[in-house]
Design a protein around this motif. Sequence first.
Motif, PDB file in Angstrom:
ATOM      1  N   ALA A 183       0.804  -1.222   0.000  1.00 24.53           N
ATOM      2  CA  ALA A 183       0.000   0.000   0.000  1.00 24.53           C
ATOM      3  C   ALA A 183       0.836   1.271   0.000  1.00 24.53           C
ATOM      4  CB  ALA A 183      -0.940   0.002   1.209  1.00 24.53           C
ATOM      5  N   ASP A 184       2.098   1.189   0.423  1.00 23.08           N
ATOM      6  CA  ASP A 184       2.909   2.406   0.469  1.00 23.08           C
ATOM      7  C   ASP A 184       3.437   2.807  -0.902  1.00 23.08           C
ATOM      8  OD1 ASP A 184       4.841   0.492  -0.007  1.00 23.08           O
ATOM      9  OD2 ASP A 184       6.113   1.033   1.704  1.00 23.08           O
ATOM     10  N   HIS A 185       3.286   1.921  -1.903  1.00 22.23           N
ATOM     11  CA  HIS A 185       3.731   2.202  -3.272  1.00 22.23           C
ATOM     12  C   HIS A 185       5.203   2.600  -3.303  1.00 22.23           C
ATOM     13  CE1 HIS A 185      -0.421   1.894  -4.553  1.00 22.23           C
ATOM     14  NE2 HIS A 185      -0.758   2.756  -3.618  1.00 22.23           N
ATOM     15  N   GLY A 186       6.008   2.001  -2.418  1.00 20.07           N
ATOM     16  CA  GLY A 186       7.420   2.348  -2.328  1.00 20.07           C
ATOM     17  C   GLY A 186       8.300   1.617  -3.309  1.00 20.07           C
ATOM     18  N   ARG A 187       7.706   0.760  -4.124  1.00 19.45           N
ATOM     19  CA  ARG A 187       8.499  -0.003  -5.079  1.00 19.45           C
ATOM     20  C   ARG A 187       7.622  -0.346  -6.284  1.00 19.45           C
ATOM     21  NH1 ARG A 187       6.265  -2.126  -1.348  1.00 19.45           N
ATOM     22  NH2 ARG A 187       7.835  -1.411   0.122  1.00 19.45           N
ATOM     23  N   THR A 188       8.239  -0.741  -7.369  1.00 22.57           N
ATOM     24  CA  THR A 188       7.504  -1.220  -8.533  1.00 22.57           C
ATOM     25  C   THR A 188       7.344  -2.731  -8.378  1.00 22.57           C
ATOM     26  OG1 THR A 188       8.433   0.534  -9.911  1.00 22.57           O
ATOM     27  CG2 THR A 188       7.491  -1.376 -11.046  1.00 22.57           C
ATOM     28  N   THR A 189       6.116  -3.206  -8.450  1.00 22.52           N
ATOM     29  CA  THR A 189       5.838  -4.624  -8.223  1.00 22.52           C
ATOM     30  C   THR A 189       5.199  -5.236  -9.471  1.00 22.52           C
ATOM     31  OG1 THR A 189       5.482  -4.224  -5.860  1.00 22.52           O
ATOM     32  CG2 THR A 189       4.620  -6.284  -6.757  1.00 22.52           C
ATOM     33  N   ILE A 190       5.703  -6.414  -9.859  1.00 20.66           N
ATOM     34  CA  ILE A 190       5.149  -7.169 -10.984  1.00 20.66           C
ATOM     35  C   ILE A 190       4.756  -8.541 -10.458  1.00 20.66           C
ATOM     36  CG2 ILE A 190       5.537  -8.042 -13.320  1.00 20.66           C
ATOM     37  CD1 ILE A 190       7.802  -5.985 -13.581  1.00 20.66           C
ATOM     38  N   MET A 191       3.504  -8.922 -10.646  1.00 24.46           N
ATOM     39  CA  MET A 191       2.976 -10.155 -10.064  1.00 24.46           C
ATOM     40  C   MET A 191       2.347 -11.039 -11.139  1.00 24.46           C
ATOM     41  SD  MET A 191      -0.125 -10.555  -7.292  1.00 24.46           S
ATOM     42  CE  MET A 191      -1.215  -9.649  -8.412  1.00 24.46           C
ATOM     43  N   VAL A 192       2.902 -12.239 -11.322  1.00 27.75           N
ATOM     44  CA  VAL A 192       2.295 -13.236 -12.198  1.00 27.75           C
ATOM     45  C   VAL A 192       1.212 -13.969 -11.419  1.00 27.75           C
ATOM     46  CG1 VAL A 192       2.690 -15.451 -13.348  1.00 27.75           C
ATOM     47  CG2 VAL A 192       4.298 -13.564 -13.693  1.00 27.75           C
ATOM     48  N   THR A 193       0.031 -14.094 -12.010  1.00 27.31           N
ATOM     49  CA  THR A 193      -1.073 -14.773 -11.322  1.00 27.31           C
ATOM     50  C   THR A 193      -2.044 -15.355 -12.332  1.00 27.31           C
ATOM     51  OG1 THR A 193      -2.850 -14.520  -9.695  1.00 27.31           O
ATOM     52  CG2 THR A 193      -2.446 -12.655 -11.151  1.00 27.31           C
ATOM     53  N   HIS A 194      -2.797 -16.376 -11.891  1.00 26.98           N
ATOM     54  CA  HIS A 194      -3.915 -16.907 -12.669  1.00 26.98           C
ATOM     55  C   HIS A 194      -5.240 -16.540 -12.036  1.00 26.98           C
ATOM     56  CE1 HIS A 194      -0.914 -19.612 -14.599  1.00 26.98           C
ATOM     57  NE2 HIS A 194      -1.772 -19.592 -15.591  1.00 26.98           N
ATOM     58  N   ASP A 195      -5.193 -15.856 -10.900  1.00 27.47           N
ATOM     59  CA  ASP A 195      -6.396 -15.593 -10.117  1.00 27.47           C
ATOM     60  C   ASP A 195      -6.850 -14.149 -10.309  1.00 27.47           C
ATOM     61  OD1 ASP A 195      -8.358 -15.218  -8.173  1.00 27.47           O
ATOM     62  OD2 ASP A 195      -7.358 -16.473  -6.698  1.00 27.47           O
ATOM     63  N   PRO A 196      -8.058 -13.925 -10.867  1.00 24.50           N
ATOM     64  CA  PRO A 196      -8.525 -12.551 -11.060  1.00 24.50           C
ATOM     65  C   PRO A 196      -8.683 -11.791  -9.743  1.00 24.50           C
ATOM     66  CG  PRO A 196     -10.310 -14.110 -11.425  1.00 24.50           C
ATOM     67  CD  PRO A 196      -9.052 -14.920 -11.330  1.00 24.50           C
ATOM     68  N   VAL A 197      -8.911 -12.513  -8.629  1.00 25.66           N
ATOM     69  CA  VAL A 197      -9.013 -11.844  -7.336  1.00 25.66           C
ATOM     70  C   VAL A 197      -7.665 -11.256  -6.943  1.00 25.66           C
ATOM     71  CG1 VAL A 197      -9.488 -12.168  -4.879  1.00 25.66           C
ATOM     72  CG2 VAL A 197     -10.953 -13.257  -6.588  1.00 25.66           C
ATOM     73  N   ASP A 198      -6.573 -11.975  -7.224  1.00 23.52           N
ATOM     74  CA  ASP A 198      -5.238 -11.422  -6.987  1.00 23.52           C
ATOM     75  C   ASP A 198      -5.029 -10.164  -7.825  1.00 23.52           C
ATOM     76  OD1 ASP A 198      -4.627 -13.472  -5.273  1.00 23.52           O
ATOM     77  OD2 ASP A 198      -3.383 -14.579  -6.693  1.00 23.52           O
ATOM     78  N   ALA A 199      -5.374 -10.266  -9.103  1.00 25.47           N
ATOM     79  CA  ALA A 199      -5.154  -9.135  -9.999  1.00 25.47           C
ATOM     80  C   ALA A 199      -5.962  -7.915  -9.556  1.00 25.47           C
ATOM     81  CB  ALA A 199      -5.517  -9.523 -11.429  1.00 25.47           C
TER      82      ALA A 199
END
Length: 364
Positions: A183-199
Amino acid sequence: MSGEDLLVSIDQAVPPLTVEHRFTAGRTTAVVGPNGAGKSTMLRVIAGLLRGDRGSRISLGDEVFRDDRVFVPPHRRGVALLSQDARLFPHLTVAENVAFAPSAQRLTRAEVAERVTRWLAAVEVEELADRKPDELSGGQAQRVAIARAMAAEPRVLLLDEPFRALDVDVASRLRALLRGLLADHGRTTIMVTHDPVDALGLAEDIVVLEQGRVVESGSTRQVLTNPGARFTASLSGLNLFMGQIGEDSTVVEESGSQVVGSVGEDVPVGGLGAGTPAAATFSPRAVAVYLEEPHGSPRTTLRAIVRDVVPRGDHAVVNTDVGDQVVSAEVTWAAVADLGLVAGLDVVLVVKASEVRISAVAER
């Protein structure tokens, strides 16, 4: 907040991957696509675990990680990769695992101890500090892996399906934990997922890969609710009804249509307050189609217009427009004939509240 965009240009023949994308600084991007699309390969190239073929270029702001002349090794990139396997060092305690990266950065003992204490507390495993990895459950090990990655204070955090190997309840709790950490947006995050809830719950942006190429990208909310690529439209086969939290566990969209459901375990501490951006997810099998509003008092009724009717095995999927959103129902072909379901027909949808899950949505 990080102020440096991550620019990725990858050209690789085996496995085939041709990607050009700018990941916005301080935001979380979900990467989705069918198996073999190149999602994990892309993360490994960004991390430096794969070089990519000649012509590939990875840069963070003005700093080049990889081009035709430069190759910065993984440990000097400020990039942390977390996968579905925690991969903790088996000979080290939990605290020593979390201390590994800060120690390698040659911080003082006091600074290392402060990071270890802070991140063990953040993932709620302080009491496990002296245990070895073989004494941990899968969920505990993944919490420690998250703490170890965050203790490195990476500029780029890569998540490769971090919840896939976990039970649903454990994954939900970890999803809520990770939402708070990002939530602090202190870094760039890239997340691979198959779950639309994660996305939806963790990522503001989304990239869709198919056969090693980007076929769709943009706001997670816009892409998942108005998909242009075939894979995106079929992601987990779920309806995604977007809006804001209303009264009594409902998601209400701009036109006033609302879906009733149950709030999942992956919500932030304190629950979801009125007006919070949220999504109701439910299977097309939980949706019934009528020509007129049915008798009784169903908790969720939606007025809709049929968009199209497409085959799915021995059933049909009726795609409808509810305001600016698409809601799908799976029905028998006999129902299609009896109701005369064709494009443009006005219908009423009834959704089973017991099969609707309500989750928070990542917003900026």
